[in-house]
Design a protein around this motif. Structure first.
Motif, PDB file in Angstrom:
ATOM      1  N   ARG A 198       0.832  -1.211   0.000  1.00 15.57           N
ATOM      2  CA  ARG A 198       0.000   0.000   0.000  1.00 15.57           C
ATOM      3  C   ARG A 198       0.861   1.253   0.000  1.00 15.57           C
ATOM      4  N   ASP A 199       1.884   1.299   0.854  1.00 15.63           N
ATOM      5  CA  ASP A 199       2.748   2.478   0.903  1.00 15.63           C
ATOM      6  C   ASP A 199       3.449   2.695  -0.426  1.00 15.63           C
ATOM      7  N   GLN A 200       3.853   1.606  -1.066  1.00 16.39           N
ATOM      8  CA  GLN A 200       4.511   1.711  -2.366  1.00 16.39           C
ATOM      9  C   GLN A 200       3.574   2.328  -3.396  1.00 16.39           C
ATOM     10  N   ALA A 201       2.311   1.904  -3.405  1.00 16.55           N
ATOM     11  CA  ALA A 201       1.348   2.443  -4.359  1.00 16.55           C
ATOM     12  C   ALA A 201       1.132   3.936  -4.126  1.00 16.55           C
ATOM     13  N   LEU A 202       1.011   4.335  -2.860  1.00 16.31           N
ATOM     14  CA  LEU A 202       0.844   5.758  -2.554  1.00 16.31           C
ATOM     15  C   LEU A 202       2.061   6.561  -2.989  1.00 16.31           C
ATOM     16  N   ALA A 203       3.261   6.007  -2.742  1.00 13.74           N
ATOM     17  CA  ALA A 203       4.486   6.705  -3.110  1.00 13.74           C
ATOM     18  C   ALA A 203       4.617   6.807  -4.624  1.00 13.74           C
ATOM     19  N   ALA A 204       4.316   5.722  -5.329  1.00 17.26           N
ATOM     20  CA  ALA A 204       4.429   5.729  -6.789  1.00 17.26           C
ATOM     21  C   ALA A 204       3.483   6.757  -7.402  1.00 17.26           C
ATOM     22  N   ALA A 205       2.315   6.934  -6.786  1.00 17.31           N
ATOM     23  CA  ALA A 205       1.347   7.890  -7.309  1.00 17.31           C
ATOM     24  C   ALA A 205       1.673   9.329  -6.912  1.00 17.31           C
ATOM     25  N   GLY A 206       2.606   9.498  -5.978  1.00 17.51           N
ATOM     26  CA  GLY A 206       2.884  10.830  -5.476  1.00 17.51           C
ATOM     27  C   GLY A 206       1.871  11.293  -4.448  1.00 17.51           C
TER      28      GLY A 206
END
Length: 884
Positions: free
Chosen positions: A689-697
């Motif tokens: 989940r954190d990775q997805a949020l980070a990838a999206a900015g």
């Protein structure tokens, strides 16, 4: 492989054929020395200890096989089980080879059997002298000599590699080459910070050809405040941290200041011994600071059963059980739970050892009552009041609202329940018609004193059975106001902490762990007896950490009169501070090993000891025992420097290997226990989940504070709590905080986090599975769909061609550009998605509007939806969901 004809004659004596086979096996294995720990103890533990092990009450024939002196002594029958160098005189050999069901051991009733190879191995061991040694985990770690490796092509960056290469050489396995730079920076960024690198960071690392380029990345990641947030998650699993108490009512608590203390301690690289001492006994340190008292909340993170009708003493005792067993798991790696009721079946741990630790945790003021000591909601005394003026004002405002609605209801009820003014509803003849509990919970109480449970029971009666719309409206207003008041009350920041009674409680062994069944065996706090020869002096040593206070040394005993033998000093009753100092002293052989093992597990997926929760006789032996002890002794010598440990691991050539594996190598070592390749396994759900949020900015880089409530399907809390708890979705930044800060309801954890610890008991090893339900989360949860939508927005507004956009979003998810073949497949998929959404504009508008994050109106919904779906696909690639 040997091939030879075997002919059996009916007249051939079995013992003769067994002897012949034994001679053959001995001949084959003559060059392989028998190891008691490796070869013999597992056989005895699995097949014999249940009847002839540490548990005295279950022991049969007074024969104990887990200790050499007992095994070599005559048993109750007069026979000797093991006579070194004389297998023919050893009763054990006679019994295991016996064909008589009344004599053979293990007994057929035990449903355990020995193979012929195991029987022959035991006989050979006795013939060779029955050498014995202590279980590896109970002996203090000794620093082994680093192996000298003479392999020209081998890469050795630090001693870790020498130990691993020596093992690989013995297995005739070749290590993998170093991973490519994009994979390496992604791996170490996820491991040290829990977040992927940005495309700019990847490009900078690839372009930096200096010899220490990778080391500079490591130092940056270790210095980042995100480091503490990543490593706090593992510790919160150990500490069973949650934002509620658990059980049916599951009231809220405010333990988040303790969670923030953990993050800060990890970021400041607090030495692990100080980290331990402050969490187990920070309140007992001289002139304890506020932070040290908060730290002691480690052992207030346990569940708390405050259900109606619950017996307070039963709850208090079970809380102590949890603290004993959590301490044993985290710092000893031993399974203590069975010691509640009896001596351990396999490890040399006594029931009195359990209650000695129990005695140490039995000396606090916690009553076991949900209302005792001034606690409210899920916050039971003792606690540290950290409330702000705003929090107190919120409670006052909410209570005032309840009082206003109460007066309004009281006026209405004078008509609905006719009676003299000033009398309760129960005095009205109409009240006698109320069913069930309503007379007691509704009629007898003034409106402002009614609680939520009673009102929730009354509402359906007056709504459905005796319809009265105006009254139902009033009841709903009361319910809403009480929920606001309760939420405000539970949000007052009171951190539960430990304390110490001035007058100690007596502790007695409890029969079968029953709080009502005290035996007459009184126990004082001490460490497990197996460690007692090296306990008391070390238990009061000053910890390595320079800021952790030391206990004053015990006074020297008075000199004995000439010619007299001085009496041994009485062993002191240890308290939590004594225990904490002993746990991180050299006298405890397990604290460093268990910490090292958990760290290795975090980096490689599996620890040196696969059974991270059990270092005992029944646990798995270490895959690399010398490396485990080398790292343990180095950890101690470094002053328990955790960042130095992590630096050493991630800068090793072992860690930096490619995770690519050939079919033959995978068949030889499917779990990568020999470490011939880099780690590759699916990321934990919270990191995905954190990775997805980070990838999206989208990720909001804000630390600490009360827990937040991001997207969650409606009705989850309501169903689990019979409608008593309602999930209120957060907004704005709350939706995009790191997973560490997500509100954790104990009876139904965050729906996004599959394969996560339940946070009900201490968890040192979280299961890693793969089911369609996981894909339903990562493909459909609003957090992931919104992240994909915002990724698409970034690509659509930053670049103009499909190839450039695809490369951009692929880099955000995987840290590398797509290959030509991957691009072809994904561009073809994009074309299909464009056609689908052109044919269904409504679906395109709905998809491109998911989530609260703002959407540029300039983007065409069909194009935006197509790219959103493609980004969601990329976020769900196996490579994206995995660390490799």
């Amino acid at each position: 492989m040997f091939h030879f004809p075997v002919r059996f004659s009916p007249s051939l004596d079995f013992s003769f054929s067994a002897l012949a086979l034994l001679s053959f096996i001995v001949g084959l294995r003559a060059e392989t020395p028998i190891s008691f720990e490796r070869d013999i103890q597992p056989i005895l533990s699995e097949n014999c200890y249940h009847c002839h092990g540490p548990d005295g009450e279950a022991r049969k024939a007074k024969l104990r096989l887990d200790r050499r002196d007992s095994a070599l002594a005559p048993a109750q029958s007069g026979a000797t089980a093991i006579v070194p160098s004389k297998p023919d005189d050893s009763e054990l050999v006679a019994r295991i080879f016996s064909a008589d069901p009344e004599e053979v051991m293990p007994s057929p009733k035990s449903n355990r059997t020995l193979t012929l190879a195991q029987k022959n191995l035991l006989k050979r061991w006795i013939a060779e002298g029955a050498t014995w040694n202590e279980h590896w985990a109970f002996s203090p770690p000794q620093r082994p000599i680093v192996p000298k490796i003479d392999i020209p092509s081998a890469t050795i960056r630090n001693p870790i590699d020498a130990f691993v290469l020596a093992r690989l050489a013995s297995e005739k396995i070749t290590p993998a080459p170093e991973a490519d730079r994009a994979a390496l920076i992604r791996r170490v960024s996820l491991d040290l910070n829990g977040l992927p690198p940005t495309p700019a960071e990847v490009a900078e690392f690839i372009a930096d050809r200096s010899p220490d380029a990778y080391e500079k990345i490591v130092e940056r990641l270790l210095a980042s405040p995100r480091y503490g947030e990543r490593w706090a998650w593992d510790w919160l699993d150990l500490a069973r941290y949650a934002d509620t108490n658990g059980f049916q009512g599951d009231p809220e608590r405010t333990m988040w200041p303790w969670r923030d203390w953990v993050v800060n301690a990890l970021n400041s690289n607090m030495p692990f011994d100080q980290f331990t001492i402050e969490q187990l006994a920070g309140d007992l340190l001289p002139e304890a600071t506020r932070d040290q008292k908060i730290a002691s909340g480690f052992h207030r993170n346990n569940m708390f059963n405050g259900e109606g009708g619950r017996i307070a003493e039963e709850t208090r005792v079970e809380n102590i059980f949890d603290r004993v067993e959590t301490t044993a798991t985290v710092w000893l790696g031993l399974t203590f739970t069975c010691n509640r009721c009896h001596d351990h079946k396999f490890d040399p741990l006594k029931q009195t050892d359990y209650y000695a630790l129990y005695d140490i945790f039995n000396q606090m003021s916690e009553t076991g009552s949900a209302s005792g000591g001034g606690g409210r909601g899920g916050q039971m005394a003792p606690f540290l009041d950290l409330a702000t003026d705003a929090e107190r004002d919120a409670v006052k405002v909410a209570q005032a609202r309840i009082d206003v609605i109460g007066k309004e209801t009281e006026t209405f009820e004078l008509t609905k329940f006719p009676r003299p003014e000033g009398q309760p509803v129960s005095e009205s003849p109409e009240a006698s018609k109320l069913p069930g509990n309503l007379f007691a919970t509704h009629a007898k109480l003034a409106p402002a004193r009614r609680d939520l449970n009673g009102l929730l029971e009354a509402l359906p009666y007056f709504r459905d059975t005796a319809p009265d719309l105006d009254y139902v409206v009033l009841l709903k207003k009361q319910i809403a106001a009480i929920r606001v008041r309760d939420a405000a009350t539970n949000s007052i920041t009171k951190v539960m902490i430990m304390d110490q009674l001035a007058k100690p409680r007596d502790t007695f062994v409890l029969s079968k762990g029953n709080y009502e069944s005290k035996t007459d065996v009184r126990v004082l706090g001490h460490v497990p007896e197996i460690f007692s020869p090296r306990t008391v002096a070390a238990s009061v040593r000053k910890p390595t950490a320079p800021t952790a206070a030391s206990r004053p040394p015990s006074p020297a005993p008075a000199s004995a009169a000439a010619g007299e033998t001085p009496a041994p000093p009485a062993e002191p009753r240890l308290n939590r501070l004594d225990l904490a100092r002993w746990l991180v002293s050299p006298a405890n052989p397990l604290a460093a090993r268990t910490a090292i093992n958990r760290a290795w597990q975090a980096f490689f997926g599996t620890g040196f000891v696969k059974t991270a929760e059990d270092f005992g006789v029944q646990g798995e032996r270490p895959s690399h025992p010398e490396l485990l002890d080398w790292l343990s002794t180095k950890y101690l010598a470094s002053g328990w420097d955790t960042k130095a440990l992590h630096r050493l691991i991630v800068t090793s050539a072992t860690y930096r290997q490619s995770s690519r594996v050939t079919p033959a190598a995978h068949e030889h070592d499917p779990e990568n226990r020999f470490l011939a390749r880099g780690p590759r396994y699916r990321l934990p759900s919270w990191m995905i989940r954190d990775q997805a949020l980070a990838a999206a900015g989208l990720l909001v880089d804000q630390r600490g504070g009360p827990s937040v409530k991001p997207y969650q399907p409606p009705g989850i809390w309501e169903e689990a709590t019979f409608g008593k708890k309602t999930y209120t979705l957060g907004h704005g930044d709350e939706l995009y905080r790191r997973s560490l800060y997500v509100f954790w309801r104990r009876i139904v954890g965050p729906t996004t986090f599959f394969d996560a610890g339940a946070r009900q008991v201490c968890t040192v090893q979280v299961a890693r599975t793969n089911t369609p339900l996981h894909a339903l989360v990562t493909l459909n949860d609003p957090a992931y769909v919104e992240a994909a939508r915002v990724m698409a927005q970034r690509a659509l507004t930053a670049t103009t061609t499909d190839d450039a956009r695809l490369t951009a979003v692929f880099r955000l998810a995987s840290a590398r550009p797509p290959t030509a073949g991957e691009s072809t497949i994904l561009i073809a998929r994009l074309a299909k998605l464009r056609a689908d959404f052109a044919a269904d504009p409504k679906a395109a508008r709905e998809l491109s509007a998911i989530g609260e994050y703002a959407r540029p109106e300039s983007l065409a919904p069909g194009e935006h939806a197509a790219w959103t779906t493609l980004c969601l696909l990329i976020l769900n690639l196996d490579e994206t969901l995995s660390k490799e």
